[in-house]
Design a protein around this motif. Structure first.
Motif, PDB file in Angstrom:
ATOM      1  N   GLY A  18     -83.186 -21.681  30.976  1.00 59.57           N
ATOM      2  CA  GLY A  18     -84.243 -22.685  31.074  1.00 59.57           C
ATOM      3  C   GLY A  18     -83.781 -24.021  31.609  1.00 59.57           C
ATOM      4  O   GLY A  18     -84.555 -24.749  32.233  1.00 59.57           O
ATOM      5  N   LEU A  19     -82.513 -24.351  31.409  1.00 58.68           N
ATOM      6  CA  LEU A  19     -82.006 -25.627  31.935  1.00 58.68           C
ATOM      7  C   LEU A  19     -81.861 -25.594  33.446  1.00 58.68           C
ATOM      8  O   LEU A  19     -81.905 -26.627  34.100  1.00 58.68           O
ATOM      9  CB  LEU A  19     -80.658 -25.971  31.306  1.00 58.68           C
ATOM     10  N   PHE A  20     -81.678 -24.418  34.010  1.00 58.95           N
ATOM     11  CA  PHE A  20     -81.493 -24.314  35.452  1.00 58.95           C
ATOM     12  C   PHE A  20     -82.806 -24.130  36.190  1.00 58.95           C
ATOM     13  O   PHE A  20     -82.976 -24.642  37.284  1.00 58.95           O
ATOM     14  CB  PHE A  20     -80.540 -23.164  35.786  1.00 58.95           C
ATOM     15  N   THR A  21     -83.715 -23.398  35.579  1.00 57.91           N
ATOM     16  CA  THR A  21     -84.963 -23.099  36.265  1.00 57.91           C
ATOM     17  C   THR A  21     -86.125 -23.939  35.746  1.00 57.91           C
ATOM     18  O   THR A  21     -87.195 -23.930  36.328  1.00 57.91           O
ATOM     19  CB  THR A  21     -85.335 -21.615  36.085  1.00 57.91           C
ATOM     20  N   GLY A  22     -85.906 -24.648  34.670  1.00 55.58           N
ATOM     21  CA  GLY A  22     -86.991 -25.354  34.004  1.00 55.58           C
ATOM     22  C   GLY A  22     -87.247 -26.745  34.538  1.00 55.58           C
ATOM     23  O   GLY A  22     -86.763 -27.160  35.588  1.00 55.58           O
ATOM     24  N   GLU A  23     -88.019 -27.450  33.771  1.00 57.73           N
ATOM     25  CA  GLU A  23     -88.444 -28.804  34.111  1.00 57.73           C
ATOM     26  C   GLU A  23     -87.275 -29.792  34.062  1.00 57.73           C
ATOM     27  O   GLU A  23     -86.428 -29.711  33.175  1.00 57.73           O
ATOM     28  CB  GLU A  23     -89.496 -29.274  33.105  1.00 57.73           C
ATOM     29  N   PRO A  24     -87.235 -30.749  34.975  1.00 55.77           N
ATOM     30  CA  PRO A  24     -86.214 -31.805  34.916  1.00 55.77           C
ATOM     31  C   PRO A  24     -86.269 -32.579  33.594  1.00 55.77           C
ATOM     32  O   PRO A  24     -85.246 -33.037  33.100  1.00 55.77           O
ATOM     33  CB  PRO A  24     -86.564 -32.709  36.094  1.00 55.77           C
ATOM     34  N   MET A  25     -87.456 -32.694  33.014  1.00 54.57           N
ATOM     35  CA  MET A  25     -87.607 -33.395  31.741  1.00 54.57           C
ATOM     36  C   MET A  25     -86.757 -32.716  30.657  1.00 54.57           C
ATOM     37  O   MET A  25     -86.122 -33.378  29.835  1.00 54.57           O
ATOM     38  CB  MET A  25     -89.076 -33.397  31.308  1.00 54.57           C
ATOM     39  N   LEU A  26     -86.713 -31.388  30.683  1.00 56.90           N
ATOM     40  CA  LEU A  26     -85.922 -30.642  29.711  1.00 56.90           C
ATOM     41  C   LEU A  26     -84.434 -30.898  29.919  1.00 56.90           C
ATOM     42  O   LEU A  26     -83.692 -31.087  28.958  1.00 56.90           O
ATOM     43  CB  LEU A  26     -86.216 -29.140  29.815  1.00 56.90           C
ATOM     44  N   LYS A  27     -84.009 -30.932  31.152  1.00 60.68           N
ATOM     45  CA  LYS A  27     -82.593 -31.204  31.454  1.00 60.68           C
ATOM     46  C   LYS A  27     -82.195 -32.574  30.925  1.00 60.68           C
ATOM     47  O   LYS A  27     -81.150 -32.733  30.293  1.00 60.68           O
ATOM     48  CB  LYS A  27     -82.342 -31.125  32.961  1.00 60.68           C
ATOM     49  N   HIS A  28     -83.011 -33.560  31.195  1.00 61.68           N
ATOM     50  CA  HIS A  28     -82.721 -34.918  30.728  1.00 61.68           C
ATOM     51  C   HIS A  28     -82.688 -34.961  29.201  1.00 61.68           C
ATOM     52  O   HIS A  28     -81.767 -35.512  28.607  1.00 61.68           O
ATOM     53  CB  HIS A  28     -83.759 -35.898  31.260  1.00 61.68           C
ATOM     54  N   TRP A  29     -83.693 -34.377  28.567  1.00 62.56           N
ATOM     55  CA  TRP A  29     -83.765 -34.361  27.112  1.00 62.56           C
ATOM     56  C   TRP A  29     -82.543 -33.669  26.514  1.00 62.56           C
ATOM     57  O   TRP A  29     -81.952 -34.141  25.554  1.00 62.56           O
ATOM     58  CB  TRP A  29     -85.042 -33.643  26.671  1.00 62.56           C
ATOM     59  N   VAL A  31     -79.434 -33.143  27.830  1.00 67.08           N
ATOM     60  CA  VAL A  31     -78.202 -33.927  28.002  1.00 67.08           C
ATOM     61  C   VAL A  31     -78.203 -35.129  27.064  1.00 67.08           C
ATOM     62  O   VAL A  31     -77.200 -35.426  26.412  1.00 67.08           O
ATOM     63  CB  VAL A  31     -78.034 -34.369  29.477  1.00 67.08           C
ATOM     64  N   LEU A  32     -79.316 -35.801  26.973  1.00 70.56           N
ATOM     65  CA  LEU A  32     -79.437 -36.959  26.086  1.00 70.56           C
ATOM     66  C   LEU A  32     -79.124 -36.576  24.647  1.00 70.56           C
ATOM     67  O   LEU A  32     -78.335 -37.233  23.962  1.00 70.56           O
ATOM     68  CB  LEU A  32     -80.850 -37.532  26.193  1.00 70.56           C
ATOM     69  N   ASN A  33     -79.705 -35.478  24.173  1.00 74.17           N
ATOM     70  CA  ASN A  33     -79.505 -35.062  22.786  1.00 74.17           C
ATOM     71  C   ASN A  33     -78.115 -34.502  22.526  1.00 74.17           C
ATOM     72  O   ASN A  33     -77.554 -34.717  21.460  1.00 74.17           O
ATOM     73  CB  ASN A  33     -80.590 -34.074  22.366  1.00 74.17           C
ATOM     74  N   VAL A  34     -77.549 -33.788  23.476  1.00 76.77           N
ATOM     75  CA  VAL A  34     -76.179 -33.290  23.307  1.00 76.77           C
ATOM     76  C   VAL A  34     -75.218 -34.473  23.163  1.00 76.77           C
ATOM     77  O   VAL A  34     -74.360 -34.490  22.281  1.00 76.77           O
ATOM     78  CB  VAL A  34     -75.766 -32.384  24.485  1.00 76.77           C
ATOM     79  N   CYS A  35     -75.381 -35.458  23.999  1.00 76.80           N
ATOM     80  CA  CYS A  35     -74.524 -36.648  23.912  1.00 76.80           C
ATOM     81  C   CYS A  35     -74.706 -37.350  22.567  1.00 76.80           C
ATOM     82  O   CYS A  35     -73.726 -37.768  21.947  1.00 76.80           O
ATOM     83  CB  CYS A  35     -74.818 -37.607  25.059  1.00 76.80           C
ATOM     84  N   ASP A  36     -75.943 -37.475  22.114  1.00 73.17           N
ATOM     85  CA  ASP A  36     -76.200 -38.121  20.823  1.00 73.17           C
ATOM     86  C   ASP A  36     -75.568 -37.347  19.670  1.00 73.17           C
ATOM     87  O   ASP A  36     -74.963 -37.934  18.777  1.00 73.17           O
ATOM     88  CB  ASP A  36     -77.700 -38.253  20.570  1.00 73.17           C
ATOM     89  N   VAL A  37     -75.693 -36.032  19.686  1.00 76.24           N
ATOM     90  CA  VAL A  37     -75.158 -35.208  18.594  1.00 76.24           C
ATOM     91  C   VAL A  37     -73.640 -35.275  18.564  1.00 76.24           C
ATOM     92  O   VAL A  37     -73.030 -35.432  17.505  1.00 76.24           O
ATOM     93  CB  VAL A  37     -75.639 -33.739  18.731  1.00 76.24           C
ATOM     94  N   LEU A  38     -73.016 -35.175  19.716  1.00 75.81           N
ATOM     95  CA  LEU A  38     -71.562 -35.107  19.760  1.00 75.81           C
ATOM     96  C   LEU A  38     -70.867 -36.462  19.718  1.00 75.81           C
ATOM     97  O   LEU A  38     -69.773 -36.581  19.169  1.00 75.81           O
ATOM     98  CB  LEU A  38     -71.112 -34.345  21.009  1.00 75.81           C
ATOM     99  N   LEU A  39     -71.488 -37.467  20.292  1.00 75.43           N
ATOM    100  CA  LEU A  39     -70.791 -38.745  20.455  1.00 75.43           C
ATOM    101  C   LEU A  39     -71.487 -39.932  19.800  1.00 75.43           C
ATOM    102  O   LEU A  39     -71.039 -41.054  19.938  1.00 75.43           O
ATOM    103  CB  LEU A  39     -70.596 -39.028  21.949  1.00 75.43           C
ATOM    104  N   GLY A  40     -72.585 -39.681  19.114  1.00 73.44           N
ATOM    105  CA  GLY A  40     -73.285 -40.761  18.438  1.00 73.44           C
ATOM    106  C   GLY A  40     -74.533 -41.197  19.178  1.00 73.44           C
ATOM    107  O   GLY A  40     -74.720 -40.914  20.362  1.00 73.44           O
TER     108      GLY A  40
END
Length: 89
Positions: A18-29, A31-40
């Motif tokens: 879904g990250l490759f074929t899906g909406e750009p909004m999902l990709k942004h969301w 990446v944003l959340n992965v960074c928040d979870v892992l790095l604060g």
């Protein structure tokens, strides 16, 4: 229009690839959340892309080292259980 993109992103969230074929909004969301979870919180806004990548590499390396250490500890325990006389010497 924005609602359509949001719905599509929600639908793509559970799809394989879904990250490759899906909406750009999902990709942004994502990446944003992965960074928040892992790095604060707000990590994506606090660090440059290079810093984010380096910090993620550090986390990955630290986790790999910890996993290897645990495996060595487990192997030592198994060795001691299987060879009790050799370890008592």
């Amino acid at each position: 229009m924005e609602l359509h993109h949001y719905r599509q992103a929600v639908e793509d969230y559970d799809k394989d690839g879904g990250l490759f074929t899906g909406e750009p909004m999902l990709k942004h969301w994502f990446v944003l959340n992965v960074c928040d979870v892992l790095l604060g919180e707000d990590a994506m806004y606090k660090y440059s892309p290079r810093e984010l990548f380096e910090k993620l590499e550090e986390l990955s390396t630290s986790h790999e080292e910890y996993t290897n250490m645990q495996e060595c500890r487990d192997a030592q325990e198994v060795h001691e259980l299987m060879n009790p006389t050799l370890c008592d010497v």
